[in-house]
Design an enzyme around this catalytic site. Structure first.
Site, PDB file in Angstrom:
ATOM      1  N   ASP A  89      -5.180   0.617  -4.601  1.00  0.00           N
ATOM      2  CA  ASP A  89      -3.722   0.625  -4.564  1.00  0.00           C
ATOM      3  C   ASP A  89      -3.133  -0.669  -5.101  1.00  0.00           C
ATOM      4  O   ASP A  89      -2.039  -0.702  -5.645  1.00  0.00           O
ATOM      5  CB  ASP A  89      -3.214   0.905  -3.151  1.00  0.00           C
ATOM      6  CG  ASP A  89      -3.908   0.069  -2.090  1.00  0.00           C
ATOM      7  OD1 ASP A  89      -4.781  -0.755  -2.444  1.00  0.00           O
ATOM      8  OD2 ASP A  89      -3.590   0.247  -0.900  1.00  0.00           O
ATOM      9  N   HIS A  90      -3.901  -1.772  -4.974  1.00  0.00           N
ATOM     10  CA  HIS A  90      -3.477  -3.094  -5.437  1.00  0.00           C
ATOM     11  C   HIS A  90      -4.636  -4.035  -5.222  1.00  0.00           C
ATOM     12  O   HIS A  90      -5.652  -3.669  -4.620  1.00  0.00           O
ATOM     13  CB  HIS A  90      -2.253  -3.586  -4.653  1.00  0.00           C
ATOM     14  CG  HIS A  90      -2.436  -3.531  -3.171  1.00  0.00           C
ATOM     15  ND1 HIS A  90      -3.256  -4.408  -2.487  1.00  0.00           N
ATOM     16  CD2 HIS A  90      -1.959  -2.665  -2.239  1.00  0.00           C
ATOM     17  CE1 HIS A  90      -3.258  -4.101  -1.208  1.00  0.00           C
ATOM     18  NE2 HIS A  90      -2.486  -3.037  -1.024  1.00  0.00           N
ATOM     19  N   GLU A 124     -10.560   6.430   1.847  1.00  0.00           N
ATOM     20  CA  GLU A 124     -10.096   5.056   1.642  1.00  0.00           C
ATOM     21  C   GLU A 124     -11.048   4.037   2.249  1.00  0.00           C
ATOM     22  O   GLU A 124     -11.408   4.118   3.427  1.00  0.00           O
ATOM     23  CB  GLU A 124      -8.705   4.842   2.252  1.00  0.00           C
ATOM     24  CG  GLU A 124      -8.164   3.446   1.911  1.00  0.00           C
ATOM     25  CD  GLU A 124      -6.889   3.085   2.652  1.00  0.00           C
ATOM     26  OE1 GLU A 124      -6.074   2.353   2.083  1.00  0.00           O
ATOM     27  OE2 GLU A 124      -6.715   3.517   3.812  1.00  0.00           O
ATOM     28  N   HIS A 183      -6.614 -10.373   2.947  1.00  0.00           N
ATOM     29  CA  HIS A 183      -5.570 -11.051   3.728  1.00  0.00           C
ATOM     30  C   HIS A 183      -6.163 -12.169   4.588  1.00  0.00           C
ATOM     31  O   HIS A 183      -5.527 -13.202   4.790  1.00  0.00           O
ATOM     32  CB  HIS A 183      -4.846 -10.046   4.614  1.00  0.00           C
ATOM     33  CG  HIS A 183      -3.923  -9.129   3.875  1.00  0.00           C
ATOM     34  ND1 HIS A 183      -2.875  -9.589   3.115  1.00  0.00           N
ATOM     35  CD2 HIS A 183      -3.895  -7.768   3.773  1.00  0.00           C
ATOM     36  CE1 HIS A 183      -2.225  -8.557   2.579  1.00  0.00           C
ATOM     37  NE2 HIS A 183      -2.830  -7.443   2.964  1.00  0.00           N
ATOM     38  N   SER A 198       0.820  -1.215   0.000  1.00  0.00           N
ATOM     39  CA  SER A 198       0.000   0.000   0.000  1.00  0.00           C
ATOM     40  C   SER A 198       0.851   1.261   0.000  1.00  0.00           C
ATOM     41  O   SER A 198       0.486   2.264  -0.621  1.00  0.00           O
ATOM     42  CB  SER A 198      -0.932   0.005   1.220  1.00  0.00           C
ATOM     43  OG  SER A 198      -1.883  -1.029   1.119  1.00  0.00           O
TER      44      SER A 198
END
Length: 409
Positions: free
Chosen positions: A340-341, A293, A302, A125
């Site tokens: 961001d990913h 965000e 995760h 991030s």
């Protein structure tokens, strides 16, 4: 002689068998693929059902937005929204769960962002947020700087120089990687107390997050909330106090560390933060730059948790709806939604928009190299089509604002 004849017969037999095998009809490719399609995927019994499947009982309405149709205006406000860990499959999961309707669908332009870091590796991030905030690729864990120690100022400094108010609204610690990259510079994202101290000199007016402990329970025993108040900031630490915020210079830290996941936190958390940010920042006649965000989409990836993943995407999408409505109403706001990913190597294995059911799987508990979507709405949105590096987010925003896009030093 008899031995020679026996060997010759054996050799002939082997040759016959080999030649016969060579000319056997190969397995039909289409039939093999069809057989695979109808073979159930193995589901390890130890993975709980809620981590593999989710079904939304009550979808939220997604009314059609009427885009601003008046005379074209200069861009006054920018809202950059980052769904941490939100790849294309995460968006698909939210779409299925909410019965085939998301606010993201109403974007006026779409594109893809390539997220690899400075060394071509899967990003974290910090490296990705640095790219979007400063226009520079860097190493994983870097906050606004590179491996040679060069520091890059974020686009928030540009916004302040142009007289705009600035804000951060996140569902994580204020000191976490993504918000920090828009506020400070530091060699590593892991020094959260050092990052917290640097926030006192950051170009941010309105801050809404968790991470209270890094400002009040510090090893140096400093009370950073007191120092913020001395600088003229309103400071609140309870959700019930947020309504009392009246000006753009305010800090709301509503959790000791990160706020809990969406299923445990009240929906008022992010709703309240976005509402208050739009209320107080829009008082500035020169406009504002706000970064929002959806922090915990990444957590769900995760944790390999499909239920949390879908819930967080839907929570984030409802804030996107607010931003799009705001832009449609005034015609002077650019909204960019991206990530961001991607996290988890997430894939949708099944689902049904009519029933709101999602069945999914994860390939990893880490980030992946998958490109992430970009959705844009409002004036200047046409600049965000195509496929480009994440650093281009920075340069395209500056181009839309007609700001100097020379190299950021």
């Amino acid at each position: 002689m008899q031995s020679f004849r026996s060997a010759l017969l054996l050799s002939s037999s082997v040759c016959f068998l080999a030649c016969t095998t060579t000319h056997t009809t190969p397995t039909d490719r289409s039939a093999a693929i069809e057989a695979i399609k109808h073979t159930p995927d193995a589901q390890p019994a130890e993975i709980p059902l809620y981590k593999r499947e989710f079904q939304l009982d009550q979808p939220y309405p997604v009314p059609a937005l009427t885009p601003y149709a008046g005379p074209r205006k200069p861009i006054k406000n920018v809202i950059l929204m980052i769904g941490d860990g939100m790849g294309p499959a995460q968006v698909t999961g939210g779409l299925l769960a909410n019965r085939g309707r998301l606010f993201m669908q109403q974007a006026q332009a779409t594109g893809f962002s390539i997220t690899q870091n400075q060394y071509g590796k899967i990003t974290d991030s910090a490296a990705s947020a640095t790219a979007m905030a400063t226009g520079h690729k860097t190493y994983n864990s870097a906050i606004g700087m590179d491996s040679l120690g060069h520091q890059f100022r974020s686009i928030m400094w540009d916004a302040r120089e142009h007289g705009k108010s600035t804000g951060l609204v996140v569902a994580c610690e204020l000191t976490d990687a993504t918000p920090a990259c828009f506020a400070v510079t530091h060699p590593t994202r892991n020094d959260q107390e050092a990052i917290a101290l640097k926030y006192l000199a950051a170009p941010i007016d309105f801050m809404y997050a968790g991470g209270l402990r890094y400002f009040t329970q510090r090893q140096d025993h400093a009370d950073l909330l007191l120092q913020w108040r001395q600088k003229g900031y309103q400071v609140v630490t309870k959700a019930s106090e947020v309504a009392s915020i009246t000006g753009p210079k305010a800090v709301a830290l509503l959790a000791e560390s990160g706020p809990p996941a969406v299923a445990e936190r009240t929906s008022a958390y992010i709703n309240q933060g976005v509402d208050k940010a739009l209320e107080v920042l829009s008082k500035n006649k020169n406009g504002f730059f706000l970064m929002i965000e959806g922090s915990q989409i990444d957590d769900a990836g995760h944790f390999n948790n499909t239920t949390q993943n879908v819930q967080e995407v839907l929570d984030f999408d409802q804030q996107i709806g607010k931003a799009f409505r705001f832009a449609a109403a005034n015609g002077e706001t650019l909204v960019i939604v991206t990530a961001d990913h991607e996290t988890g190597g997430y894939s949708i294995l099944g689902g049904s928009a009519p029933t709101g059911k999602v069945a999914a799987n994860f390939a990893t508990n880490k980030h992946s190299a998958v490109m992430v979507p970009v959705f844009a709405y409002g004036v200047g949105s046409e600049l965000f089509t195509g496929m480009y590096e994440n650093t281009d987010i920075y340069y395209r925003i500056k181009k839309a604002l007609n700001w100097n896009t020379t190299e950021n030093n």
